[in-house]
Scaffold this active site. Structure first.
Site, PDB file in Angstrom:
ATOM      1  N   HIS A 213      76.648   0.838  76.780  1.00  0.00           N
ATOM      2  CA  HIS A 213      76.833   1.582  76.084  1.00  0.00           C
ATOM      3  C   HIS A 213      76.037   2.255  75.061  1.00  0.00           C
ATOM      4  O   HIS A 213      76.586   3.604  74.091  1.00  0.00           O
ATOM      5  CB  HIS A 213      78.862   2.173  76.563  1.00  0.00           C
ATOM      6  CG  HIS A 213      79.280   1.337  75.218  1.00  0.00           C
ATOM      7  ND1 HIS A 213      79.951   0.446  75.510  1.00  0.00           N
ATOM      8  CD2 HIS A 213      79.759   1.767  74.014  1.00  0.00           C
ATOM      9  CE1 HIS A 213      81.106  -0.052  74.536  1.00  0.00           C
ATOM     10  NE2 HIS A 213      80.528   0.467  74.077  1.00  0.00           N
TER      11      HIS A 213
HETATM   12  C1  UD1 Z   1      82.107   5.849  71.056  1.00  0.00           C
HETATM   13  C2  UD1 Z   1      82.284   4.620  69.705  1.00  0.00           C
HETATM   14  C3  UD1 Z   1      81.787   3.418  70.299  1.00  0.00           C
HETATM   15  C4  UD1 Z   1      82.532   2.673  70.894  1.00  0.00           C
HETATM   16  C5  UD1 Z   1      82.713   3.350  72.543  1.00  0.00           C
HETATM   17  C6  UD1 Z   1      83.330   2.825  73.403  1.00  0.00           C
HETATM   18  C7  UD1 Z   1      81.367   6.457  67.860  1.00  0.00           C
HETATM   19  C8  UD1 Z   1      80.140   6.446  67.077  1.00  0.00           C
HETATM   20  N1  UD1 Z   1      81.110   5.657  69.305  1.00  0.00           N
HETATM   21  O1  UD1 Z   1      80.484   5.501  71.480  1.00  0.00           O
HETATM   22  O2  UD1 Z   1      81.988   2.922  68.837  1.00  0.00           O
HETATM   23  O3  UD1 Z   1      82.524   1.463  71.384  1.00  0.00           O
HETATM   24  O4  UD1 Z   1      82.971   4.980  72.339  1.00  0.00           O
HETATM   25  O5  UD1 Z   1      83.485   3.319  74.919  1.00  0.00           O
HETATM   26  O6  UD1 Z   1      82.843   6.893  67.718  1.00  0.00           O
HETATM   27  N2  UD1 Z   1      81.241  10.991  77.019  1.00  0.00           N
HETATM   28  C9  UD1 Z   1      81.378  11.501  78.461  1.00  0.00           C
HETATM   29  N3  UD1 Z   1      82.974  11.862  78.479  1.00  0.00           N
HETATM   30  C10 UD1 Z   1      83.970  10.636  77.854  1.00  0.00           C
HETATM   31  C11 UD1 Z   1      83.441  10.631  76.978  1.00  0.00           C
HETATM   32  C12 UD1 Z   1      82.112  10.432  76.178  1.00  0.00           C
HETATM   33  O7  UD1 Z   1      81.173  12.692  78.916  1.00  0.00           O
HETATM   34  O8  UD1 Z   1      84.824  10.702  77.789  1.00  0.00           O
HETATM   35  C13 UD1 Z   1      79.753  11.370  77.060  1.00  0.00           C
HETATM   36  C14 UD1 Z   1      80.244  12.331  75.546  1.00  0.00           C
HETATM   37  O9  UD1 Z   1      79.363  13.723  75.671  1.00  0.00           O
HETATM   38  C15 UD1 Z   1      78.709  11.619  74.652  1.00  0.00           C
HETATM   39  C16 UD1 Z   1      78.794  10.481  75.344  1.00  0.00           C
HETATM   40  O10 UD1 Z   1      79.409  10.366  76.036  1.00  0.00           O
HETATM   41  O11 UD1 Z   1      77.499  12.612  75.088  1.00  0.00           O
HETATM   42  C17 UD1 Z   1      78.594   9.321  74.330  1.00  0.00           C
HETATM   43  O12 UD1 Z   1      79.880   9.512  73.738  1.00  0.00           O
HETATM   44  P1  UD1 Z   1      80.563   9.534  72.527  1.00  0.00           P
HETATM   45  O13 UD1 Z   1      82.124   9.258  71.706  1.00  0.00           O
HETATM   46  O14 UD1 Z   1      79.372  10.115  71.655  1.00  0.00           O
HETATM   47  O15 UD1 Z   1      79.972   8.196  72.189  1.00  0.00           O
HETATM   48  P2  UD1 Z   1      80.355   6.563  72.696  1.00  0.00           P
HETATM   49  O16 UD1 Z   1      79.498   5.805  73.661  1.00  0.00           O
HETATM   50  O17 UD1 Z   1      81.614   6.768  73.618  1.00  0.00           O
HETATM   51  N1  UDP Z   2      87.351  -1.711  79.428  1.00  0.00           N
HETATM   52  C1  UDP Z   2      88.222  -0.708  80.871  1.00  0.00           C
HETATM   53  N2  UDP Z   2      86.795  -0.532  82.025  1.00  0.00           N
HETATM   54  C2  UDP Z   2      86.113  -0.427  82.065  1.00  0.00           C
HETATM   55  C3  UDP Z   2      85.304  -1.334  80.446  1.00  0.00           C
HETATM   56  C4  UDP Z   2      85.616  -1.993  79.248  1.00  0.00           C
HETATM   57  O1  UDP Z   2      89.331  -1.043  80.697  1.00  0.00           O
HETATM   58  O2  UDP Z   2      85.485   0.067  82.448  1.00  0.00           O
HETATM   59  C5  UDP Z   2      88.487  -1.727  77.960  1.00  0.00           C
HETATM   60  C6  UDP Z   2      87.791  -3.226  78.354  1.00  0.00           C
HETATM   61  O3  UDP Z   2      88.621  -4.175  78.411  1.00  0.00           O
HETATM   62  C7  UDP Z   2      88.277  -3.410  76.247  1.00  0.00           C
HETATM   63  C8  UDP Z   2      87.732  -2.032  75.786  1.00  0.00           C
HETATM   64  O4  UDP Z   2      87.451  -1.220  77.580  1.00  0.00           O
HETATM   65  O5  UDP Z   2      89.780  -3.712  76.488  1.00  0.00           O
HETATM   66  C9  UDP Z   2      86.254  -2.117  75.516  1.00  0.00           C
HETATM   67  O6  UDP Z   2      85.719  -1.204  75.840  1.00  0.00           O
HETATM   68  P1  UDP Z   2      84.797  -0.144  75.405  1.00  0.00           P
HETATM   69  O7  UDP Z   2      83.831  -1.356  75.406  1.00  0.00           O
HETATM   70  O8  UDP Z   2      84.585   1.361  75.374  1.00  0.00           O
HETATM   71  O9  UDP Z   2      84.303   0.033  73.593  1.00  0.00           O
HETATM   72  P2  UDP Z   2      83.779  -1.115  72.368  1.00  0.00           P
HETATM   73  O10 UDP Z   2      84.957  -1.891  72.575  1.00  0.00           O
HETATM   74  O11 UDP Z   2      82.608  -1.083  72.513  1.00  0.00           O
HETATM   75  O12 UDP Z   2      84.528  -0.281  70.861  1.00  0.00           O
END
Ligand code: UD1
Ligand code: UDP
Length: 370
Positions: A213
């Site tokens: 992601h």
């Molecule tokens: C965010 C965090 C990242 C973390 C990740 C965990 C920041 C800068 N990034 O990244 O460090 O590893 O979460 O998963 O804070 N979106 C949806 N539905 C949701 C969530 C997100 O559609 O429930 C879409 C948003 O609208 C956006 C994209 O996904 O377009 C990215 O979401 P965003 O929260 O900005 O960053 P993540 O990639 O989720």
């Molecule tokens: N995870 C989950 N479902 C998924 C993918 C990840 O429950 O389909 C859990 C995973 O076990 C871990 C956490 O989400 O505990 C990691 O989150 P993510 O990769 O979104 O964020 P990051 O750790 O990179 O910030």
């Protein structure tokens, strides 16, 4: 003692759940603020429900359209709550925009009350991690949060070293491990019994698992193409499918590119925690750019290939249970070969399930000293 916890994203909910449970069980005064950075059920509600986390008292609907829009709304709203609630502690976890927004709101609040007793102690859980890659928004977030926080909880000695190198030694620093070890320990028996393999018609160690992601992995189409082609090649060579849990950010791009399931890639919606962990436990290998998953893989002894150019979980590299490949097909294929028949040990690099308790005890003792 009154505690405010700011959270929203999937890893924050998972990693803060054990501390929230302790606060609840001890009848401590605490409340949650959810920024709604992650908002779909599969990234949010399912985790609140599974871990029986109380409903956030405050729900901020901060748009994630642009980072600017998110920060301005979230900081403004969190600051208002802080004026109303006047907590003693404000806790943030990790390196997301939510964590930085909470931390900045606390900092703004403290400017006003600096001369009297209302100062809030800002607490950073999972402090000191550094990838040394300033292109990652998270790297900037981590540095700012560590600079602005009063109490730092780094997971490992490497993270402590990073904090000291940035001349932050004057802060209260407690090396405690990572709360990911708590939540995993609490759920391991349920994970082992989880029926997801049967549901997906998979056999133990007969498939690969992936989830990506990071903007560098998915918004960069060249890199994404390298990753998808590598999965196809590895799948074909080993005659094993890739089970791909698709994060919402990744979903947007895959939809644009009109990517569908193929012989060797099976795209799934984001998975619930127990399903995902069971899939990881029984997979041949995990391919990811996730931070938390690198930690989990080391705890359960599953080989991890990190599809990034750097990692802030450097301790997993020292034990040779994680290989960084960048976006290079040859390196990804070589890493897969190297790990394919390797028996992995399980490591306790991130603690042994009592990290949240240690954090809790430190918060209590610091409060008494104030
Ligand atoms: C965010 C965090 C990242 C973390 C990740 C965990 C920041 C800068 N990034 O990244 O460090 O590893 O979460 O998963 O804070 N979106 C949806 N539905 C949701 C969530 C997100 O559609 O429930 C879409 C948003 O609208 C956006 C994209 O996904 O377009 C990215 O979401 P965003 O929260 O900005 O960053 P993540 O990639 O989720
Ligand atoms: N995870 C989950 N479902 C998924 C993918 C990840 O429950 O389909 C859990 C995973 O076990 C871990 C956490 O989400 O505990 C990691 O989150 P993510 O990769 O979104 O964020 P990051 O750790 O990179 O910030």
């Amino acid at each position: 003692m009154k505690i405010c916890i700011v959270l929203s994203t999937r890893p924050e909910i998972i990693k803060l759940a054990p501390l929230i449970k302790i606060l609840k069980n001890n009848n401590n005064k605490f409340f949650l603020i959810n920024t709604n950075q992650h908002y779909i059920n599969l990234m949010s509600k399912v985790f609140f429900d599974l871990f029986k986390i109380p409903k956030p008292k405050y729900n901020i609907k901060a748009s994630t359209k642009t980072h600017g829009m998110f920060f301005s709304k979230a900081i403004n709203e969190i600051e208002k709550v802080l004026y109303k609630e006047k907590p003693n502690y404000l806790i943030v976890q990790g390196d997301t925009n939510t964590a930085l927004a909470g931390c900045l709101a606390g900092t703004m609040y403290n400017r006003k009350f600096i001369k009297n007793n209302h100062k809030i102690s800002i607490v950073h859980i999972e402090s000191g991690l550094r990838s040394f890659d300033e292109m990652m928004p998270e790297e900037i977030n981590r540095k700012l949060i560590d600079n602005l926080s009063d109490i730092l909880f780094p997971p490992t000695y490497i993270d402590v070293k990073n904090i000291k190198n940035e001349k932050l030694s004057h802060k209260k620093i407690y090396k405690v491990g990572n709360t990911i070890s708590d939540i995993l320990k609490m759920n391991l028996s349920k994970i082992k019994k989880n029926p997801i393999l049967k549901k997906l018609n998979l056999k133990k160690k007969e498939y690969f698992l992936t989830t990506i992601h990071r903007p560098e992995s998915v918004d960069n189409i060249k890199n994404l193409t390298v990753l998808l082609n590598s999965f196809e090649k590895i799948g074909e060579y080993y005659k094993k499918k890739f089970i791909f849990s698709v994060h919402p950010r990744t979903q947007k791009i895959l939809k644009k590119l009109n990517k569908k399931n193929s012989k060797y890639i099976n795209f799934l919606k984001p998975l619930e925690y127990l399903d995902f962990m069971k899939l990881m436990l029984d997979s041949k290998m995990i391919f990811t750019d996730s931070g938390g998953i690198q930690e989990e893989a080391s705890i359960i002894g599953v080989p991890c290939i990190t599809l990034r150019n750097s990692t802030e979980r450097q301790i997993t590299l020292t034990k040779k249970i994680n290989i960084i490949t960048g976006y290079n097909q040859r390196k990804i294929l070589n890493a897969t070969k190297k790990f394919y028949n390797k028996k992995m040990k399980k490591y306790k690099l991130f603690g042994n399930g009592d990290v949240s308790k240690k954090i809790y005890m430190k918060l209590i003792s610091n409060f008494k000293k104030q």
